[in-house]
Design an enzyme around this catalytic site. Sequence first.
Site, PDB file in Angstrom:
ATOM      1  N   ASP A 154       0.830  -1.217   0.000  1.00 42.47           N
ATOM      2  CA  ASP A 154       0.000   0.000   0.000  1.00 42.47           C
ATOM      3  C   ASP A 154       0.856   1.254   0.000  1.00 42.47           C
ATOM      4  O   ASP A 154       0.494   2.259  -0.596  1.00 42.47           O
ATOM      5  CB  ASP A 154      -0.937  -0.025   1.208  1.00 42.47           C
ATOM      6  CG  ASP A 154      -1.828  -1.248   1.165  1.00 42.47           C
ATOM      7  OD1 ASP A 154      -2.536  -1.414   0.155  1.00 42.47           O
ATOM      8  OD2 ASP A 154      -1.783  -2.071   2.095  1.00 42.47           O
ATOM      9  N   GLY A 212      -5.698  -5.138   1.523  1.00 48.00           N
ATOM     10  CA  GLY A 212      -6.611  -6.206   1.107  1.00 48.00           C
ATOM     11  C   GLY A 212      -6.920  -7.164   2.252  1.00 48.00           C
ATOM     12  O   GLY A 212      -7.574  -8.199   2.039  1.00 48.00           O
ATOM     13  N   GLU A 222       0.690 -12.841   4.542  1.00 51.29           N
ATOM     14  CA  GLU A 222       1.677 -12.100   3.746  1.00 51.29           C
ATOM     15  C   GLU A 222       2.944 -11.868   4.556  1.00 51.29           C
ATOM     16  O   GLU A 222       4.056 -11.992   4.048  1.00 51.29           O
ATOM     17  CB  GLU A 222       1.100 -10.753   3.300  1.00 51.29           C
ATOM     18  CG  GLU A 222       0.028 -10.885   2.226  1.00 51.29           C
ATOM     19  CD  GLU A 222      -0.591  -9.552   1.843  1.00 51.29           C
ATOM     20  OE1 GLU A 222      -1.083  -9.455   0.714  1.00 51.29           O
ATOM     21  OE2 GLU A 222      -0.601  -8.620   2.651  1.00 51.29           O
TER      22      GLU A 222
HETATM   23  C1  5RP Z   1      -3.221  -7.148   0.708  1.00 54.13           C
HETATM   24  C2  5RP Z   1      -2.047  -6.294   0.460  1.00 54.13           C
HETATM   25  C3  5RP Z   1      -1.854  -5.796  -0.920  1.00 54.13           C
HETATM   26  O1  5RP Z   1      -0.616  -6.256  -1.386  1.00 54.13           O
HETATM   27  C4  5RP Z   1      -1.872  -4.292  -0.886  1.00 54.13           C
HETATM   28  O2  5RP Z   1      -3.105  -3.880  -0.300  1.00 54.13           O
HETATM   29  C5  5RP Z   1      -1.734  -3.691  -2.287  1.00 54.13           C
HETATM   30  O3  5RP Z   1      -2.843  -4.048  -3.050  1.00 54.13           O
HETATM   31  P1  5RP Z   1      -3.001  -3.594  -4.557  1.00 54.13           P
HETATM   32  O4  5RP Z   1      -1.837  -4.162  -5.318  1.00 54.13           O
HETATM   33  O5  5RP Z   1      -4.340  -4.160  -4.945  1.00 54.13           O
HETATM   34  O6  5RP Z   1      -2.999  -2.080  -4.587  1.00 54.13           O
HETATM   35  O7  5RP Z   1      -1.249  -6.004   1.325  1.00 54.13           O
HETATM   36  O8  5RP Z   1      -3.347  -7.481   2.062  1.00 54.13           O
END
Ligand code: 5RP
Length: 241
Positions: A95, A108, A114
Site C-alpha cells: 500500500d 486487502g 503475507e
Molecule cells: C493485501 C495487500 C496488498 O498487497 C496491498 O493492499 C496492495 O494491493 P493492490 O496491489 O491491490 O494495490 O497487502 O493485504
Amino acid sequence: MEQMDQKIMKKLAAKAAVETLVKSGMKLGLGTGSTALPAVRHIALLLSAGNLRDILAVPTSFQTSIECEKLGIPLFTLNSREIGGRLDLTIDGADEVDSRGRCIKGGGGALLLEKIAAYASAAYAIVIDESKCNETLGLKFPVPVEVVPEARIPVTLALEALGAEVVLREAIRKAGPVITDHGNILLDIKFRDVVDPSALETEINRIPGVVENGFFTRLAPEVFIAHADGKVEHRKQDARR
Ligand code: 5RP
C-alpha cells in the site's frame, strides 16, 4: 510517451519482477491484491508455455488460492513437507513503500499470511505503481492491525495510547466488520505526527490481542516500481535490518 493507467502499470511491475527473479524449481510465496495477481497470472503463463517448471507455490490468501486453482498452479502451505517452512522468493504488492523498502501492507486484509511468507523468504519482491511511494509511512494510508475479535476494545485503547486514530474496518457486502481469512477483525490506524514504523512494528505486536500489524520494516525487498511513462524502476535494498 502517453501516460499509462494504473492497471497497466501494475501489470508492468508484476511482469518485470517475475521475469527478473522467478526461476524454475523455486519455492514461491504468492502475494495478494491487484498487483500481485498479475504476477501470479504471468507465472501461470510461463508455466503453461514451458518456460518455467517445478514451481512450488504458497498462496497468502483465499483470493490468491482461488486464482491459482483457476490457473492450475498446484498449491502448498509453509507446513507442506515439500516447502519445509522456507521460501526462495515471495512476490507481493504493497500500500505504501518508503525509499528504504519499508512498507505498509494489508489494504486487502491479508497481512497475516503475507507477513509470515515474507519473513520466511530468502528473497522478497514488492511490485507497485509509483503512487505507492511515500516517505512518511502511517500518516496517509492506514496501517491495518489484525486483532482477535474479543480484544477489540482493549486493543483500541492501547493503540490510542500510542497516538493512533483507530477505525474498525467494516465489510461492504456484509453487515458488521471485515472478518479476515483467519477469523479476526481489522483495526485501521493512522497517526497525526511522523512515526517510527520500525519501532511500531514491534511495539504494536506487544499488545495482547494483536495478531499482526501491517508495518513490514525488517525486510530488504527488491522493489519494482512502474512509472506513468511505462518504465519499471528496479530498486535493491541493503541486507535485512
Ligand atoms: C493485501 C495487500 C496488498 O498487497 C496491498 O493492499 C496492495 O494491493 P493492490 O496491489 O491491490 O494495490 O497487502 O493485504
